[in-house]
Scaffold this motif. Structure first.
Motif, PDB file in Angstrom:
ATOM      1  N   ILE A  92     -23.929  13.549  82.138  1.00  0.00           N
ATOM      2  CA  ILE A  92     -23.434  12.637  81.101  1.00  0.00           C
ATOM      3  C   ILE A  92     -22.287  11.795  81.651  1.00  0.00           C
ATOM      4  CG2 ILE A  92     -22.233  12.531  78.876  1.00  0.00           C
ATOM      5  CD1 ILE A  92     -23.988  14.940  78.028  1.00  0.00           C
ATOM      6  N   THR A  93     -21.402  12.419  82.412  1.00  0.00           N
ATOM      7  CA  THR A  93     -20.281  11.691  83.021  1.00  0.00           C
ATOM      8  C   THR A  93     -20.792  10.615  83.975  1.00  0.00           C
ATOM      9  OG1 THR A  93     -18.904  13.655  82.833  1.00  0.00           O
ATOM     10  CG2 THR A  93     -18.148  11.958  84.347  1.00  0.00           C
ATOM     11  N   LYS A  94     -21.813  10.958  84.766  1.00  0.00           N
ATOM     12  CA  LYS A  94     -22.397   9.977  85.690  1.00  0.00           C
ATOM     13  C   LYS A  94     -22.976   8.780  84.935  1.00  0.00           C
ATOM     14  CE  LYS A  94     -24.560  12.891  88.763  1.00  0.00           C
ATOM     15  NZ  LYS A  94     -25.676  13.238  89.627  1.00  0.00           N
ATOM     16  N   ASP A 100     -23.183  -0.372  86.649  1.00  0.00           N
ATOM     17  CA  ASP A 100     -24.116  -1.316  87.267  1.00  0.00           C
ATOM     18  C   ASP A 100     -25.488  -1.309  86.601  1.00  0.00           C
ATOM     19  OD1 ASP A 100     -22.139  -1.976  89.057  1.00  0.00           O
ATOM     20  OD2 ASP A 100     -22.795  -0.513  90.557  1.00  0.00           O
ATOM     21  N   ASN A 101     -25.794  -0.277  85.852  1.00  0.00           N
ATOM     22  CA  ASN A 101     -27.102  -0.167  85.220  1.00  0.00           C
ATOM     23  C   ASN A 101     -27.210  -1.219  84.110  1.00  0.00           C
ATOM     24  OD1 ASN A 101     -29.403   0.692  83.716  1.00  0.00           O
ATOM     25  ND2 ASN A 101     -29.123   2.749  84.528  1.00  0.00           N
ATOM     26  N   PRO A 102     -28.299  -2.025  84.127  1.00  0.00           N
ATOM     27  CA  PRO A 102     -28.429  -3.086  83.113  1.00  0.00           C
ATOM     28  C   PRO A 102     -28.769  -2.561  81.710  1.00  0.00           C
ATOM     29  CG  PRO A 102     -30.357  -3.033  84.534  1.00  0.00           C
ATOM     30  CD  PRO A 102     -29.380  -2.038  85.092  1.00  0.00           C
ATOM     31  N   ARG A 103     -29.320  -1.343  81.622  1.00  0.00           N
ATOM     32  CA  ARG A 103     -29.674  -0.793  80.301  1.00  0.00           C
ATOM     33  C   ARG A 103     -28.407  -0.464  79.519  1.00  0.00           C
ATOM     34  NH1 ARG A 103     -32.721   4.183  80.808  1.00  0.00           N
ATOM     35  NH2 ARG A 103     -32.824   4.085  78.566  1.00  0.00           N
ATOM     36  N   PRO A 104     -28.398  -0.680  78.208  1.00  0.00           N
ATOM     37  CA  PRO A 104     -27.213  -0.362  77.399  1.00  0.00           C
ATOM     38  C   PRO A 104     -26.865   1.137  77.495  1.00  0.00           C
ATOM     39  CG  PRO A 104     -28.802  -1.639  76.126  1.00  0.00           C
ATOM     40  CD  PRO A 104     -29.466  -1.287  77.418  1.00  0.00           C
ATOM     41  N   LEU A 105     -25.582   1.432  77.509  1.00  0.00           N
ATOM     42  CA  LEU A 105     -25.103   2.807  77.625  1.00  0.00           C
ATOM     43  C   LEU A 105     -25.691   3.683  76.528  1.00  0.00           C
ATOM     44  CD1 LEU A 105     -23.251   4.959  78.870  1.00  0.00           C
ATOM     45  CD2 LEU A 105     -21.424   4.122  77.367  1.00  0.00           C
ATOM     46  N   ARG A 106     -25.727   3.160  75.321  1.00  0.00           N
ATOM     47  CA  ARG A 106     -26.255   3.935  74.187  1.00  0.00           C
ATOM     48  C   ARG A 106     -27.688   4.386  74.460  1.00  0.00           C
ATOM     49  NH1 ARG A 106     -28.869   3.187  69.217  1.00  0.00           N
ATOM     50  NH2 ARG A 106     -27.954   4.410  67.534  1.00  0.00           N
ATOM     51  N   ASP A 107     -28.525   3.501  74.960  1.00  0.00           N
ATOM     52  CA  ASP A 107     -29.928   3.843  75.247  1.00  0.00           C
ATOM     53  C   ASP A 107     -30.020   4.925  76.327  1.00  0.00           C
ATOM     54  OD1 ASP A 107     -30.618   1.932  73.413  1.00  0.00           O
ATOM     55  OD2 ASP A 107     -31.261   0.441  74.896  1.00  0.00           O
ATOM     56  N   ASN A 112     -30.906  10.599  77.771  1.00  0.00           N
ATOM     57  CA  ASN A 112     -30.380  11.829  78.364  1.00  0.00           C
ATOM     58  C   ASN A 112     -30.343  12.949  77.331  1.00  0.00           C
ATOM     59  OD1 ASN A 112     -27.695  13.545  79.187  1.00  0.00           O
ATOM     60  ND2 ASN A 112     -28.938  12.922  80.936  1.00  0.00           N
ATOM     61  N   TRP A 113     -29.957  12.629  76.098  1.00  0.00           N
ATOM     62  CA  TRP A 113     -29.913  13.635  75.038  1.00  0.00           C
ATOM     63  C   TRP A 113     -31.310  14.208  74.780  1.00  0.00           C
ATOM     64  CZ3 TRP A 113     -26.630  16.746  72.940  1.00  0.00           C
ATOM     65  CH2 TRP A 113     -26.975  17.414  71.777  1.00  0.00           C
TER      66      TRP A 113
END
Length: 189
Positions: A92-94, A100-107, A112-113
């Protein structure tokens, strides 16, 4: 907030149905000394739910290889194939640090969840079987736990209690009741 819980318990005890169901919010004494300081009653036979869950999801396993090298690994106490909790936290921390990842953090966090839900199995039921060996004791404890979770959740929602997580909830080892602590965020403030 403990005074509010006392008032809520008074209301719950006046109603015939809530009294019959033995609904209440577990209280402890607080003596305020200043606006940001006070003395709290020690609540015996309790610990944070998080403490028990972390131990339930992790068991230290040592292997001795060739008499001199010891390999230490963490595995789940109840589900040996489960990924260790500290690894999930690292993942999760990573994800949070990967800007740099173009995908939104929420997604990415939701994805991951979903993987965590697949990998990590519930263990809370084992708390009751470990602590209470007889069927009557087990049933009474589970019932007290369910009642106290329901009551404190509803009351907490109505009062706007925030910062609710498993480190801020104690569980009584004898009765199974939950005790909300760290009530600094109330009325959605």
């Amino acid at each position: 907030m403990e005074q509010v819980f006392s008032l809520v318990n008074g209301i719950l005890h006046r109603d015939r149905e809530t009294r019959r169901r033995l609904l209440n919010v577990r209280e402890y004494k607080v003596i305020p000394l200043a606006s940001q300081a006070g003395v709290l009653e020690f609540v015996e036979n309790t610990h944070a739910i998080r403490d028990w869950l972390v131990k339930a999801h992790q068991k230290l396993v040592c292997f001795i290889v060739r008499a001199a090298i010891t390999v230490v690994t963490l595995t789940s106490r109840y589900h040996p194939g489960e990924k260790p909790c500290h690894r999930l936290s690292i993942e999760i921390t990573k994800i949070r640090k990967d800007t740099d990842n173009p995908r939104p953090l929420r997604d990415r966090l939701i994805q991951n969840w979903a993987m965590i839900e697949k990998d990590v199995k519930p263990v809370m039921r084992h708390f009751f079987t470990e602590k209470h060996k007889t069927p009557n004791s087990w049933f009474a404890t589970r019932l007290d736990y369910s009642r106290s979770v329901a009551t404190s959740s509803i009351v907490g929602h109505i009062l706007g209690l925030g910062d609710r997580h498993i480190s801020n909830i104690l569980i009584d080892n004898v009765t199974g009741e939950v005790i909300p602590i760290d009530l600094g965020i109330a009325f959605d403030q």
